[in-house]
Design an enzyme around this catalytic site. Structure first.
Site, PDB file in Angstrom:
ATOM      1  N   GLY A  13       0.882  -1.295  -0.056  1.00  0.00           N
ATOM      2  CA  GLY A  13      -0.187   0.053   0.087  1.00  0.00           C
ATOM      3  C   GLY A  13       0.710   1.205   0.171  1.00  0.00           C
ATOM      4  CB  ALA A  83       2.524   0.166  10.703  1.00  0.00           C
ATOM      5  CB  ILE A  85      -5.254  -2.544  11.541  1.00  0.00           C
ATOM      6  CG1 ILE A  85      -5.181  -2.155  12.752  1.00  0.00           C
ATOM      7  CG2 ILE A  85      -3.625  -3.317  11.168  1.00  0.00           C
ATOM      8  CD1 ILE A  85      -5.648  -3.205  13.905  1.00  0.00           C
ATOM      9  CD  GLN A 144     -12.538   4.579   9.594  1.00  0.00           C
ATOM     10  OE1 GLN A 144     -12.603   5.964   9.200  1.00  0.00           O
ATOM     11  NE2 GLN A 144     -11.803   3.843   9.328  1.00  0.00           N
ATOM     12  CE1 TYR A 147      -7.106   3.663  10.008  1.00  0.00           C
ATOM     13  CE2 TYR A 147      -8.371   5.921   9.457  1.00  0.00           C
ATOM     14  CZ  TYR A 147      -7.331   4.993   9.317  1.00  0.00           C
ATOM     15  OH  TYR A 147      -6.176   4.945   8.010  1.00  0.00           O
ATOM     16  N   GLY A 178      -6.322  11.157   2.382  1.00  0.00           N
ATOM     17  CA  GLY A 178      -7.742  11.102   2.208  1.00  0.00           C
ATOM     18  C   GLY A 178      -7.866   9.459   1.800  1.00  0.00           C
TER      19      GLY A 178
END
Ligand code: CAA
Length: 240
Positions: A13, A83, A85, A144, A147, A178
Site C-alpha cells: 500500500g 503502519a 489497521i 470508525q 480509527y 484521504g
C-alpha cells in the site's frame, strides 16, 4: 545525502510507495511489516529493499527491531510511521478488542518507534519523523471511532513531539491522506465507497505515490523549517 530510513507497514500500500520513493531519493531504506511474509519476500525481490518483521504495537519488539537495524545499517535518521489497521464498526457493534487493537497499533506504534529512534536523532542533531494520520482523524468517520481516535491522536502526538525535537534539528510532521487506492480502502463496502468518492472534489481516489511524494519532501533537507504540521493530501475532500 543518503540516510537510513525505516518505513513501518512498508511492504504494501502507501508504505510500499514510500519505500520506493525514499530509495529513489538515495536513502538506505528498510521496510518493517507485521505478518505477510510472502508479500514481504516479493517486495524485497522486486525492490532490493530489506524487510524486517515485527509488530509496531509491541514496545519491546520496536526497541529490539530498531536496535538490530542500527547495528546492521547505521543510525536511523528517518522514520515514517505508516503502519495501521482498520476494524470498522459502529460503536454499538464494536468490541473492546477492536477498539484496543487499533489504538495499540496505529497510535501506540508511533510512540514505540519514536522511543526507539528519537533519542538518537536528538543526540546527533538531525532527524525526520513523518506520521501517517488520516482525513478520518481530522473529520471523523461513521463506523470508525477507534480509527478516528487513533489518527486524531497521531496529529496531537506529532505537534507535541515536534516541539520537543525542534531545537535538536529533528522535525516531526504528519500527512493526512484521504481515500487512497489501497487494499485498506478496497475493503470498504462498494456502495459505501461510491458515496465517499462522489464527495471528493478531484473526483477519484488518491494514489499511494501521491502520499509518497509528500513524505519525500518532509524528509528532505529542504523541509528543515517545517515541523508540527499536517499535510492534507485528500483531493479536496476535507479542506483543513
Ligand atoms: N453517515 C450516516 N449514516 C450512515 C453512514 C454515514 N456516513 N454510513 C452508513 N450509515 C447508515 C446506513 O445508511 C444505515 O442506515 P439504515 O439502517 O437506516 O439504512 C446504517 O448506517 C447502517 O449502515 P451499514 O449497513 O453500512 O452498517 P454496517 O453495520 O453493515 O456497517 C460500517 C457499518 C462498517 C461503518 C460500514 O458502513 C462501513 O464500512 N463504512 C465505511 C467506513 C469507512 O469509510 N472506513 C474507511 C476505511 S479506509 C481508511 O480508513 C483509510 C483512511 O485513512 C481514509
Amino acid at each position: 545525502m543518503g540516510r537510513v530510513a525505516i518505513v513501518t507497514g512498508g511492504t504494501r500500500g502507501i508504505g510500499e510507495a514510500i519505500c520506493k520513493r525514499l530509495k529513489r531519493q538515495g536513502h538506505m531504506v528498510i521496510a518493517n511489516y507485521a505478518g505477510n511474509d510472502e508479500k514481504a519476500a516479493a517486495f524485497t525481490a522486486e525492490t532490493g529493499i530489506p524487510a524486517r518483521r515485527w509488530d509496531v504495537g509491541d514496545h519491546e519488539a520496536c526497541l529490539a527491531g530498531c536496535a538490530a537495524i542500527e547495528a546492521e545499517f547505521g543510525p536511523i535518521d528517518i522514520v515514517v510511521n505508516n503502519a495501521g489497521i482498520t476494524r470498522d464498526a459502529t460503536l454499538h457493534k464494536m468490541s473492546f478488542e477492536d477498539w484496543n487493537e487499533v489504538l495499540r497499533i496505529n497510535l501506540g506504534g508511533c510512540f514505540n518507534m519514536a522511543k526507539a529512534t528519537f533519542p538518537g536523532m536528538r543526540e546527533r542533531g538531525w532527524g525526520r519523523i513523518v506520521n501517517i494520520g488520516s482525513i478520518n482523524g481530522q473529520a471523523g468517520q461513521y463506523g470508525q471511532v477507534n480509527y478516528a481516535a487513533a489518527k486524531s491522536g497521531i496529529h496531537g502526538f506529532t505537534k507535541a513531539l515536534a516541539q520537543e525535537g525542534a531545537k535538536f534539528g529533528v522535525t516531526v510532521n504528519a500527512i493526512a491522506p484521504g481515500y487512497i487506492d489501497t487494499d485498506m480502502v478496497a475493503a470498504v463496502p462498494a456502495p459505501v465507497l461510491e458515496k465517499i468518492v462522489a464527495k471528493i472534489p478531484v473526483g477519484r481516489l488518491g494514489m499511494a505515490e501521491e502520499i509518497a511524494r509528500g513524505v519525500a519532501f518532509l524528509t528532505s533537507e529542504n523541509a528543515g523549517f517545517m515541523t508540527g504540521s499536517t499535510m492534507s493530501i485528500n483531493g479536496g475532500q476535507h479542506m483543513y
